[in-house]
Design an enzyme around this catalytic site. Structure first.
Site, PDB file in Angstrom:
ATOM      1  N   ASP A  51       0.833  -1.203   0.000  1.00 20.67           N
ATOM      2  CA  ASP A  51       0.000   0.000   0.000  1.00 20.67           C
ATOM      3  C   ASP A  51       0.872   1.258   0.000  1.00 20.67           C
ATOM      4  O   ASP A  51       0.583   2.234  -0.685  1.00 20.67           O
ATOM      5  CB  ASP A  51      -0.908   0.042   1.234  1.00 20.67           C
ATOM      6  N   GLU A  53       3.896   1.565  -1.111  1.00 20.01           N
ATOM      7  CA  GLU A  53       4.555   1.750  -2.407  1.00 20.01           C
ATOM      8  C   GLU A  53       3.570   2.340  -3.427  1.00 20.01           C
ATOM      9  O   GLU A  53       3.912   3.209  -4.214  1.00 20.01           O
ATOM     10  CB  GLU A  53       5.128   0.418  -2.914  1.00 20.01           C
ATOM     11  N   TYR A  54       2.321   1.851  -3.376  1.00 17.28           N
ATOM     12  CA  TYR A  54       1.298   2.401  -4.272  1.00 17.28           C
ATOM     13  C   TYR A  54       1.154   3.911  -4.004  1.00 17.28           C
ATOM     14  O   TYR A  54       1.149   4.718  -4.926  1.00 17.28           O
ATOM     15  CB  TYR A  54      -0.046   1.681  -4.078  1.00 17.28           C
ATOM     16  N   GLU A 131     -25.019 -17.563 -11.637  1.00 15.27           N
ATOM     17  CA  GLU A 131     -24.051 -16.690 -10.948  1.00 15.27           C
ATOM     18  C   GLU A 131     -24.643 -16.173  -9.641  1.00 15.27           C
ATOM     19  O   GLU A 131     -25.855 -16.245  -9.429  1.00 15.27           O
ATOM     20  CB  GLU A 131     -23.663 -15.531 -11.875  1.00 15.27           C
ATOM     21  N   LYS A 133     -26.214 -13.907  -6.718  1.00 12.03           N
ATOM     22  CA  LYS A 133     -27.065 -12.720  -6.666  1.00 12.03           C
ATOM     23  C   LYS A 133     -26.475 -11.831  -5.567  1.00 12.03           C
ATOM     24  O   LYS A 133     -26.623 -12.118  -4.376  1.00 12.03           O
ATOM     25  CB  LYS A 133     -28.512 -13.109  -6.353  1.00 12.03           C
ATOM     26  N   ASP A 135     -25.839  -8.980  -2.995  1.00  9.39           N
ATOM     27  CA  ASP A 135     -26.798  -8.263  -2.167  1.00  9.39           C
ATOM     28  C   ASP A 135     -26.275  -6.860  -1.865  1.00  9.39           C
ATOM     29  O   ASP A 135     -25.699  -6.608  -0.810  1.00  9.39           O
ATOM     30  CB  ASP A 135     -27.019  -9.056  -0.869  1.00  9.39           C
ATOM     31  N   ARG A 154     -30.357   2.766  -9.556  1.00  9.19           N
ATOM     32  CA  ARG A 154     -31.478   2.139 -10.253  1.00  9.19           C
ATOM     33  C   ARG A 154     -32.701   3.057 -10.280  1.00  9.19           C
ATOM     34  O   ARG A 154     -33.400   3.157 -11.275  1.00  9.19           O
ATOM     35  CB  ARG A 154     -31.842   0.822  -9.553  1.00  9.19           C
ATOM     36  N   GLU A 192     -23.677  -4.372  -9.427  1.00 11.67           N
ATOM     37  CA  GLU A 192     -24.065  -4.211  -8.031  1.00 11.67           C
ATOM     38  C   GLU A 192     -22.897  -3.638  -7.233  1.00 11.67           C
ATOM     39  O   GLU A 192     -21.773  -4.129  -7.345  1.00 11.67           O
ATOM     40  CB  GLU A 192     -24.419  -5.614  -7.510  1.00 11.67           C
ATOM     41  N   TYR A 244     -22.392  -7.293 -14.127  1.00 14.38           N
ATOM     42  CA  TYR A 244     -22.853  -8.607 -14.583  1.00 14.38           C
ATOM     43  C   TYR A 244     -23.789  -8.582 -15.791  1.00 14.38           C
ATOM     44  O   TYR A 244     -24.349  -9.601 -16.154  1.00 14.38           O
ATOM     45  CB  TYR A 244     -23.537  -9.368 -13.447  1.00 14.38           C
ATOM     46  N   LYS A 354     -33.647 -17.509  -4.455  1.00 18.37           N
ATOM     47  CA  LYS A 354     -33.326 -16.840  -3.194  1.00 18.37           C
ATOM     48  C   LYS A 354     -32.949 -17.857  -2.129  1.00 18.37           C
ATOM     49  O   LYS A 354     -33.641 -18.860  -1.948  1.00 18.37           O
ATOM     50  CB  LYS A 354     -34.542 -16.038  -2.705  1.00 18.37           C
ATOM     51  N   CYS A 448     -24.920   5.029  36.097  1.00 16.81           N
ATOM     52  CA  CYS A 448     -24.331   3.777  35.620  1.00 16.81           C
ATOM     53  C   CYS A 448     -25.120   2.603  36.200  1.00 16.81           C
ATOM     54  O   CYS A 448     -25.319   2.522  37.422  1.00 16.81           O
ATOM     55  CB  CYS A 448     -22.868   3.700  36.055  1.00 16.81           C
ATOM     56  N   CYS A 451     -22.384   0.775  38.752  1.00 19.24           N
ATOM     57  CA  CYS A 451     -21.808   1.383  39.953  1.00 19.24           C
ATOM     58  C   CYS A 451     -22.586   2.609  40.418  1.00 19.24           C
ATOM     59  O   CYS A 451     -22.197   3.249  41.390  1.00 19.24           O
ATOM     60  CB  CYS A 451     -20.344   1.737  39.723  1.00 19.24           C
ATOM     61  N   CYS A 466     -19.747   5.966  31.731  1.00 22.40           N
ATOM     62  CA  CYS A 466     -19.504   5.966  33.162  1.00 22.40           C
ATOM     63  C   CYS A 466     -18.030   6.293  33.291  1.00 22.40           C
ATOM     64  O   CYS A 466     -17.183   5.612  32.711  1.00 22.40           O
ATOM     65  CB  CYS A 466     -19.795   4.576  33.715  1.00 22.40           C
ATOM     66  N   CYS A 471     -15.275   1.431  38.257  1.00 21.41           N
ATOM     67  CA  CYS A 471     -16.563   0.767  38.024  1.00 21.41           C
ATOM     68  C   CYS A 471     -16.308  -0.709  37.707  1.00 21.41           C
ATOM     69  O   CYS A 471     -15.552  -1.036  36.780  1.00 21.41           O
ATOM     70  CB  CYS A 471     -17.277   1.440  36.849  1.00 21.41           C
TER      71      CYS A 471
END
Ligand code: IVH
Length: 710
Positions: A51, A53-54, A131, A133, A135, A154, A192, A244, A354, A448, A451, A466, A471
């Site tokens: 990271d 170096e990037y 493939e 789905k 989420d 969408r 997605e 997709y 599903k 609290c 205590c 607290c 405590c």
């Protein structure tokens, strides 16, 4: 996407730029290198540079572009970051409406879908592409003349919101792609946006610690993130995207090819090269540098094989780094898709299968308030037990007062509960429609619950705390954290024993772990000689834990495992922190003002320093042994190692030390940079990943020991 030759070239070029800064004449090469490293990281998950170096390469480009603004290109990696939007997102029309999918929940539904498809096409067997789905939140992108021209949500399917600047924050989406190589001038592609389970968890932990509203699940996290007005904040959310579907494209000659065959205004052409099947379109997207489900998809003939693959995928659902809620089954041949057409809601050529729901409803029957190790008082909802995704849920954290208010949760409410894979269950919302009028508002305590001292809330925070450091709840939680696996890893201790020993006054604070009265413990029920010996050895062994574990175990606010490692590497011994100021702390990698202030405050507190001194007297390691451990041999010189799974003979930290003593290096992830993966018992995803990279040697613990013996 990149040939072996290009890979070799770009890697070599990058190494040269890392040694000697790129000049103006190298600007294109530097840009190409950065794009290449983004691809290795975000698409292949197999980075060739670290990271840092990037970042170093990125900074070089930023500098060159600042000095020579005329050389900035539209799709330069630096051009992802845009400016904050003041007004809302403009509405845009999709080129082809984004339909949803018909759902199926069992094998019979799928068999029915296949029967209809066969009847409508007159075929005996149909080829399907199956493939995941994903989420998340669906998006639609337009690429024109090889450049990302527009990104949209969408919306209602016909019109969405234009979110191009936010889309550019997603590093797995290329800003330019050579569609022209496929004879395509303009393409509308669908996909997605997701937040990985890991990023989601990390994000919520941070929010909870700061007393800000947490997100209900990775899906809401993704869709919410896309609509944030400040692109810099979007970038921080580490979003990912799978593409997709190609819904529309025009060829370089001006022919139009679309999902909508009967588009009245346009003259739509038949399917032809560059792709005539859906799986070929996924391959094309992959080759163009997109993350398409190319590796996850399977092309099969007949619905039985479809069902088989769906089941196979459902079984590994929890092992995936992101959420999926089912599978999508698509007729693979695009000409057949056209023949089957669409209803007004969904295509007849695709169906979603599903997985079992991980949502359920339950009743919120009460609230308990827990006190954590930083004194934060967290409300915990007590629910009527509900069985979701294989586990019974009866209590869920409500995080803070803000969360309760925002979701308007009341005792007696019916609530929608979701358990997303390995994500902790969350209350998605309450269902006010089914309220009876007898629901009770949740009152936050002023004192609290453990205590009884008064609770305080810092300005700008949502957490009530607290602040009584004696405590009992805080003390116990601090000890539990100290002995835990990621901290000092004192096996056989665990939360239950901490509570028991504390109640019996055998434990009072962290140092008392090391002066436990084992004779008294021997009198307790359930403690035989063996278990006492185990506990005694584990406590004794923990004294030699490396410094970063001790720093993490102290439970300093905002200091997680990574920060603890950075801190440990910056000093010779722990007491060095007592003489460091905020500025010095802030100069360390990834330590900002908030974290630096917290560390500074911790070491300025006499009680804390006294406790650490006490731990030193008790024999705990306070030194950064890693830095001082000199290399004893060069047997493993230039070789990189990673350990995974449970080792039988060696402790992980000892094994890592052995590697370093012999001149080798420990790396944090599986990539082509890794030479040896040492595999213990129950090794998981790292092993699977390593198997795919054939330059990595996979060896057992014994083989490793044999290597260092020589
Ligand atoms: S294809 C015209 N493929 O599921 C068909 N959709 O309920 C276009 N989704 O709105 C959709 N993964 O947001 C397709 N591999 C996948 C998908 C997928 C997730 C979402 C998509 C769609 C919703 C349908």
């Amino acid at each position: 996407m990149y040939s072996a030759q290009q890979t070799q070239h770009l890697e070599k070029v990058s190494r040269e730029f890392l040694k000697k800064d790129a000049g103006v004449k190298d600007i294109d090469e530097l840009r190409n290198s950065l794009r290449f490293h983004e691809y290795r990281y975000y698409i292949l998950s197999d980075p060739l540079v670290s990271d840092t170096e990037y970042d170093q390469l990125y900074k070089q480009l930023e500098k060159l572009e600042k000095e020579n603004p005329e050389l900035i290109t539209k799709n330069s990696p630096t051009q992802r970051v845009g400016s904050t939007l003041n007004a809302g997102f403009p509405t845009v029309q999709h080129l082809v409406p984004m339909l949803s999918l018909d759902n199926s929940y069992n094998e019979d539904d799928l068999i029915d879908f296949d029967r209809k498809a066969r009847e409508n096409t007159g075929l005996d067997t149909i080829e399907y592409c199956v493939e995941p789905k994903f989420d998340g939140a669906s998006i639609s992108l337009i690429f024109e003349d090889d450049e990302l021209a527009r990104g949209a949500t969408r919306g209602d399917g016909v019109e969405g919101e234009e979110i191009t600047t936010n889309i550019k924050q997603i590093r797995s989406i290329p800003l330019s792609a050579k569609f022209s190589d496929y004879n395509i001038q303009l393409a509308e592609i669908r996909g997605e946006v997701l937040m990985s389970k890991k990023s989601f968890k990390k994000y919520n932990e941070l929010m909870e610690e700061e007393g800000l509203p947490v997100l209900a699940n990775p899906r809401n996290a993704a869709s919410g993130s896309l609509r944030i007005k400040d692109p810099k904040l979007v970038a921080k959310r580490s979003l990912e995207a799978f593409l997709y579907h190609v819904s529309y494209y025009t060829t370089l000659e001006g022919k139009k090819v679309s999902d909508e065959k009967d588009h009245s205004k346009e003259n739509i052409s038949k399917r032809e090269a560059p792709f005539i099947t859906h799986s070929e379109s996924l391959q094309m997207l992959w080759d163009l540098g997109f993350r398409s489900p190319e590796k996850e998809k399977k092309v099969v003939k007949g619905i039985e094989k479809v069902i088989e693959y769906c089941k196979e995928f459902e079984a590994k659902r929890d092992d995936l780094p992101y959420e999926i809620d089912g599978m999508v089954i698509k007729v693979n041949d695009l000409a057949l898709q056209d023949k089957l057409g669409m209803t007004s809601h969904h295509p007849r050529w695709a169906i979603a299968f599903k997985f079992k729901a991980r949502q359920g409803t339950s009743k919120l029957i009460g609230v308990e308030f827990n006190v954590g190790r930083t004194g934060a008082v967290t409300p915990v909802a007590k629910l009527e037990p509900v069985f979701i995704g294989g586990v019974t849920v009866s209590s869920i954290s409500m995080h803070n007062e803000e969360y309760i208010k925002e979701k308007d949760l009341r005792i007696g409410d019916t609530v929608l509960v979701e358990r997303a894979g390995d994500v902790i269950p969350q209350i998605v919302k309450s269902l006010p429609e089914v309220r009876t009028g007898h629901e009770k508002i949740i009152h936050y305590p002023k004192q609290c619950p453990v205590c009884n001292s008064e609770l305080f809330k810092e300005e700008g925070e949502a957490v009530w705390r607290c602040i009584n450091i004696e405590c009992p709840a805080q003390v116990v939680e601090k000890i539990i954290h100290f002995v835990s696996k990621d901290a000092m890893d004192i096996k056989h201790f665990g939360a239950a024993n901490v509570l028991k020993f504390y109640d019996l006054k055998l434990l009072s604070d962290i140092p008392s772990i090391y002066t436990l009265d084992f004779d008294k413990i021997a009198e307790l029920e359930g403690f035989g000689k063996k278990s006492i010996d185990n506990l005694r050895t584990a406590i004794e062994d923990s004294k030699q834990q490396p410094l970063h574990r001790l720093i993490y175990a102290l439970g300093i606010r905002y200091v997680g495992e990574t920060t603890a490692k950075t801190l440990a590497n910056a000093v010779k011994e722990i007491f060095d922190f007592a003489s460091m100021n905020i500025e010095e702390l802030q100069s360390l990698e990834d330590i900002g003002i908030k974290v630096a202030t917290s560390i500074y405050g911790f070491f300025q507190n006499d009680d804390n320093v006294k406790m650490i001194k006490h731990l030193k007297e008790l024999g705990l390691n306070m030194k950064n042994t890693k830095k001082q451990s000199s290399v004893e041999s060069n047997t493993l010189s230039e070789q990189t190692f990673l350990f995974t799974g449970t080792m039988n003979k060696l402790k992980r930290s000892d094994a890592e030390e052995i590697v370093e003593k012999h001149g080798g290096k420990i790396v944090s992830g599986v990539s082509s940079k890794l030479n040896y993966l040492v595999v213990g018992e129950d090794a998981g995803s790292k092993l699977e990943k390593a198997k795919k990279i054939n330059t990595i040697k996979i060896i057992s613990e014994d083989e490793f020991l044999e290597m260092v013996k020589q």
